[in-house]
Write an enzyme that holds these catalytic residues in place. Sequence first.
Site, PDB file in Angstrom:
ATOM      1  N   SER A   1       7.123  -8.395  -9.452  1.00  0.00           N
ATOM      2  CA  SER A   1       7.894  -7.209  -9.853  1.00  0.00           C
ATOM      3  C   SER A   1       8.283  -6.359  -8.636  1.00  0.00           C
ATOM      4  O   SER A   1       9.354  -5.755  -8.618  1.00  0.00           O
ATOM      5  CB  SER A   1       7.135  -6.382 -10.892  1.00  0.00           C
ATOM      6  OG  SER A   1       6.053  -5.711 -10.307  1.00  0.00           O
TER       7      SER A   1
ATOM      8  N   HIS B   1      -0.150  -1.869  -1.644  1.00  0.00           N
ATOM      9  CA  HIS B   1      -1.478  -1.960  -2.259  1.00  0.00           C
ATOM     10  C   HIS B   1      -1.597  -0.910  -3.360  1.00  0.00           C
ATOM     11  O   HIS B   1      -1.185   0.237  -3.168  1.00  0.00           O
ATOM     12  CB  HIS B   1      -2.564  -1.753  -1.193  1.00  0.00           C
ATOM     13  CG  HIS B   1      -3.937  -1.928  -1.738  1.00  0.00           C
ATOM     14  ND1 HIS B   1      -4.452  -3.177  -2.065  1.00  0.00           N
ATOM     15  CD2 HIS B   1      -4.888  -1.027  -2.056  1.00  0.00           C
ATOM     16  CE1 HIS B   1      -5.674  -3.022  -2.552  1.00  0.00           C
ATOM     17  NE2 HIS B   1      -5.963  -1.721  -2.561  1.00  0.00           N
TER      18      HIS B   1
ATOM     19  N   LEU C   1      -8.256  -6.330   6.037  1.00  0.00           N
ATOM     20  CA  LEU C   1      -7.656  -6.407   4.695  1.00  0.00           C
ATOM     21  C   LEU C   1      -7.302  -5.017   4.135  1.00  0.00           C
ATOM     22  O   LEU C   1      -8.137  -4.115   4.142  1.00  0.00           O
ATOM     23  CB  LEU C   1      -8.629  -7.109   3.741  1.00  0.00           C
ATOM     24  CG  LEU C   1      -8.153  -7.284   2.297  1.00  0.00           C
ATOM     25  CD1 LEU C   1      -7.064  -8.330   2.213  1.00  0.00           C
ATOM     26  CD2 LEU C   1      -9.320  -7.644   1.391  1.00  0.00           C
TER      27      LEU C   1
ATOM     28  N   GLU D   1       5.137   2.044  -7.214  1.00  0.00           N
ATOM     29  CA  GLU D   1       5.244   0.955  -6.226  1.00  0.00           C
ATOM     30  C   GLU D   1       6.701   0.552  -6.076  1.00  0.00           C
ATOM     31  O   GLU D   1       7.217   0.361  -4.970  1.00  0.00           O
ATOM     32  CB  GLU D   1       4.421  -0.261  -6.656  1.00  0.00           C
ATOM     33  CG  GLU D   1       2.925  -0.028  -6.666  1.00  0.00           C
ATOM     34  CD  GLU D   1       2.130  -1.315  -6.898  1.00  0.00           C
ATOM     35  OE1 GLU D   1       2.520  -2.373  -6.392  1.00  0.00           O
ATOM     36  OE2 GLU D   1       1.105  -1.251  -7.608  1.00  0.00           O
TER      37      GLU D   1
HETATM   38  C1  GAR Z   1       0.990  -5.112  -7.101  1.00  0.00           C
HETATM   39  O1  GAR Z   1       0.375  -4.126  -7.892  1.00  0.00           O
HETATM   40  C2  GAR Z   1       0.567  -4.986  -5.645  1.00  0.00           C
HETATM   41  O2  GAR Z   1       0.366  -3.659  -5.258  1.00  0.00           O
HETATM   42  C3  GAR Z   1      -0.731  -5.745  -5.646  1.00  0.00           C
HETATM   43  O3  GAR Z   1      -0.485  -6.867  -6.449  1.00  0.00           O
HETATM   44  C4  GAR Z   1       0.462  -6.509  -7.456  1.00  0.00           C
HETATM   45  C5  GAR Z   1       1.554  -7.534  -7.444  1.00  0.00           C
HETATM   46  O4  GAR Z   1       2.457  -7.322  -8.497  1.00  0.00           O
HETATM   47  N1  GAR Z   1      -1.126  -6.118  -4.315  1.00  0.00           N
HETATM   48  C6  GAR Z   1      -2.375  -6.117  -3.883  1.00  0.00           C
HETATM   49  O5  GAR Z   1      -3.331  -5.873  -4.607  1.00  0.00           O
HETATM   50  C7  GAR Z   1      -2.556  -6.453  -2.415  1.00  0.00           C
HETATM   51  N2  GAR Z   1      -3.863  -6.118  -1.962  1.00  0.00           N
HETATM   52  P1  GAR Z   1       3.903  -7.917  -8.460  1.00  0.00           P
HETATM   53  O6  GAR Z   1       3.732  -9.425  -8.217  1.00  0.00           O
HETATM   54  O7  GAR Z   1       4.446  -7.651  -9.824  1.00  0.00           O
HETATM   55  O8  GAR Z   1       4.667  -7.268  -7.369  1.00  0.00           O
END
Ligand code: GAR
Length: 206
Positions: free
Chosen positions: A13, A105, A140, A170
């Site tokens: 997304s 994040h 990380l 985000e």
């Molecule tokens: C998002 O919420 C992003 O912030 C998180 O994974 C999700 C991916 O969603 N990332 C982390 O946790 C990195 N440490 P998406 O595939 O719908 O963009």
Amino acid sequence: MKSLVILISGRGSNMQALLKAKLHVDSIAVISNNPHATGLEIAEKQGVKTAIVDHRAYSDRDAFETALVEIIDSYQPKLIVLAGFMRILSSRFVQHYQGRIMNIHPSLLPAFPGLDTHTRALQEGIKIHGCTVHFVTSQLDHGPIIIQAAVPVLPNDSEKTLATRVLQQEHRIYPQAVRWFMEDRLKLSYNYVEVDETSFNQTVLY
Ligand code: GAR
């Protein structure tokens, strides 16, 4: 060449938000370590170049990253963005792209690095949560912070409602951070990122 490479592992997304933002870039490529990532399909439907580097096909992280670097470099990207890319990257990899690799994040870093950020936020009873875009270092979910958005934690929030509220932000801040980078507006000194633009704040409130 202002080319952008987006690395994903799943839903995509944030990748979609970046594609929708109509950034002024010459080309975009999406690469996934997961052949089943739904984000790949979404990108392909929009005519975006995609590639798969399946980590399970390699004997170790070194071999996986060597293949990943090769394909990323073939696009000669100005910037690499991690958009839900769920592989830990070695310092060799991170150093190769130092200063031109970003991550998003789902927490107000340095709080809650790692997984399950929304569950942990609810358990801690915090009242303000959010998301962070930062430059990637070998530690990380750590590195110079570019932009953060804050949302309230409401009394009846579940992990799902809180995640939805954070995800909306985000999708707002990642395109902004990438736009700044592509326009050469980000100045990084030590651990501090400044934006050469007075009209937009690096702190976004819900
Ligand atoms: C998002 O919420 C992003 O912030 C998180 O994974 C999700 C991916 O969603 N990332 C982390 O946790 C990195 N440490 P998406 O595939 O719908 O963009």
